[in-house]
Enzyme design. Structure first.
Site, mmCIF file in Angstrom:
data_model
loop_
_atom_site.group_PDB
_atom_site.id
_atom_site.type_symbol
_atom_site.label_atom_id
_atom_site.label_comp_id
_atom_site.label_asym_id
_atom_site.label_seq_id
_atom_site.Cartn_x
_atom_site.Cartn_y
_atom_site.Cartn_z
ATOM 1 N N CYS A 43 0.811 -1.214 0.000
ATOM 2 C CA CYS A 43 0.000 0.000 0.000
ATOM 3 C C CYS A 43 0.849 1.271 0.000
ATOM 4 O O CYS A 43 0.342 2.352 -0.281
ATOM 5 C CB CYS A 43 -0.943 0.007 1.204
ATOM 6 S SG CYS A 43 -0.110 -0.055 2.792
ATOM 7 N N SER A 103 9.004 1.260 6.416
ATOM 8 C CA SER A 103 7.556 1.357 6.267
ATOM 9 C C SER A 103 7.032 2.708 6.721
ATOM 10 O O SER A 103 7.690 3.447 7.456
ATOM 11 C CB SER A 103 6.865 0.251 7.084
ATOM 12 O OG SER A 103 7.186 -1.020 6.577
ATOM 13 N N GLN A 114 4.376 -9.834 3.132
ATOM 14 C CA GLN A 114 4.234 -9.339 1.766
ATOM 15 C C GLN A 114 5.492 -9.621 0.948
ATOM 16 O O GLN A 114 5.412 -9.944 -0.238
ATOM 17 C CB GLN A 114 3.933 -7.839 1.792
ATOM 18 C CG GLN A 114 2.547 -7.538 2.333
ATOM 19 C CD GLN A 114 2.354 -6.070 2.677
ATOM 20 O OE1 GLN A 114 3.309 -5.344 2.951
ATOM 21 N NE2 GLN A 114 1.107 -5.625 2.680
ATOM 22 N N THR A 184 -11.329 -9.243 2.228
ATOM 23 C CA THR A 184 -11.168 -10.480 3.005
ATOM 24 C C THR A 184 -9.718 -10.970 3.031
ATOM 25 O O THR A 184 -9.461 -12.116 3.356
ATOM 26 C CB THR A 184 -12.054 -11.601 2.413
ATOM 27 O OG1 THR A 184 -11.744 -11.761 1.025
ATOM 28 C CG2 THR A 184 -13.524 -11.278 2.572
#
Length: 423
Positions: A43, A103, A114, A184
């Site tokens: 993201c 991050s 990830q 989900t």
């Protein structure tokens, strides 16, 4: 090539996030100088790691052109924000990323998973190479060591929890708050856990891909079907969207229609954790609707200096040194293998000659193979020492000059000569 929240705006990162591992595979297939690649898209970052036949410059330039076309970003803009990491510093960068030190929220728990999934995805599309495998596997081991031996993981709050911390100022009582969760995947599970930690009881889940029922059954929440989504949207006090959908799921018009199905729609907070964004910014134009997106969350992220410990940095530096030593040892392996094969082949030839003459007794064979082992031991050990000192090419040259051997011919399957990593 790296673009993250520090070098690029969220709009650009959104566009880059539409590039998939399959897209990178198609790019690699068009380049004879690119052996493989791994795509790490989260993201807050977009990174492409390439294994190239040269110094990686040509491949990186081509990747920049390719990403520009695939993501619809101006080349000049992407060139200005993309950071290139050459082989000398690529390990340190990836190890820091995997450990959560690069991050948005330092120490976030999700990034290590990830990184691992990025390698698995590259395997599934056939773009890994032995060098990329070693790099990413060492990154995973390093992140585990950082989490185990430092306080980085506990010091940092992940993005989900930071978002809920920010949302908390708008919530009077979490136990009576109605939440609609969209998505989900990994972030949805992390969000669900964080909501339950805060005492939220009424949680419904909707999946654009149709996985809500299975997720709800496993997690003990309410599944929302597509036809029921407007009603659930209208009733929710907080809507948290963390889907991997590449197009926005919610916009002003859709939310307005949903809120119109109830007489007195609730005051709502929309939390968008998607990348690309799941929610169009125009939802904030509606009365009693507030939007909290990744860009806003990022402005509240704690400073890295307050969370990244010196111990973590030192551990990563140690891992980089060890990785470098291992890579140098790997580079000299073909020459060692070629030399050992040459010596044992000579022994086999002499034993065959002795067998034909009836002189190859068991004792003679044992003695000759022992002698061969003695002969190859010292040169092999010396090769490792030279490799550790960054002089492994001296051994390879000596093998070629003295014995006329071509070390690359003995290179293990899957290895390629002249491999370079670039990111």
């Amino acid at each position: 090539m790296t673009a993250d929240f520090r070098s690029a705006g969220f709009e650009v990162l959104e566009r880059l996030a539409t590039i998939s591992a399959d897209t990178l595979a198609r790019f690699a297939a068009t380049r004879t100088d690119v052996r493989g690649g791994v795509l790490l898209a989260t993201c807050n970052r977009f990174e492409a790691y390439l294994d190239t036949a040269d110094d990686g410059t040509a491949g990186a330039d081509a990747l920049l052109d390719f990403a520009t076309a695939a993501a619809g970003v101006e080349r000049a803009e992407l060139s200005g924000i993309a950071v290139r990491h050459e082989e000398a510093d690529i390990a340190g960068h990836l190890f820091s990323v995997s450990s959560g030190l690069e991050s948005l929220v330092v120490g976030e728990a999700e990034i290590a998973g990830q990184v691992s999934r990025a390698l698995e995805t590259a395997r599934s599309v056939g773009t890994t190479t032995p060098d990329l495998e070693r790099l990413f596997q060492r990154a995973s081991r390093t992140s585990s060591a950082v989490q185990q031996h430092t306080r980085v993981g506990t010091a940092g709050r992940n993005i989900v929890r930071l978002a809920l911390d920010l949302a908390g100022s708008r919530v009077a009582d979490w136990s009576t708050t109605r939440v609609l969760l969209i998505g989900t995947g990994t972030y949805a599970r992390a969000t669900l856990a964080a909501l339950r930690d805060r005492g939220v009881r009424e949680i419904a889940v909707y999946s654009p891909s149709g996985r809500a029922l299975l997720f709800a059954k496993r997690e003990g929440v309410v599944a929302v079907e597509r036809q029921d989504l407007p009603h659930r949207l209208a009733l929710a006090d907080i809507v948290i969207s963390c889907s991997i959908a590449t197009a926005p799921i919610l916009d002003e018009e859709r939310l307005r229609r949903a809120r119109s199905v109830v007489e007195e729609p609730a005051r709502q907070l929309i939390v968008d954790l998607g990348m690309p964004r799941n929610v169009e910014p125009d939802v904030a134009h509606l009365p009693d609707v507030e939007l909290l997106d990744l860009e806003t969350i990022g402005k509240h992220a704690p400073l890295p200096e307050l969370q990244a410990t010196d111990d973590a940095r030192a551990l990563i530096a140690e891992a980089v040194d060890q990785y470098g030593a291992d890579q140098r040892a790997t580079a000299v392996t073909p020459a060692v293998v070629a030399y050992r094969a040459h010596v044992f082949e000579l022994v086999d030839q002499e034993l065959e000659r002795l067998r034909r003459r009836g002189e190859a007794t068991e004792a003679v064979e044992r003695a000759m193979r022992h002698l061969a082992g003695v002969l190859v031991h010292t040169p092999s050990a010396r090769a490792r020492e030279l490799a550790a000192a960054g002089e492994g090419e001296r051994f390879a040259e000596a093998v070629q000059v003295l014995y006329g051997l071509a070390p690359d011919a003995a290179r293990p399957a899957g290895e390629q000569p002249g491999s370079q990593l670039a990111g």
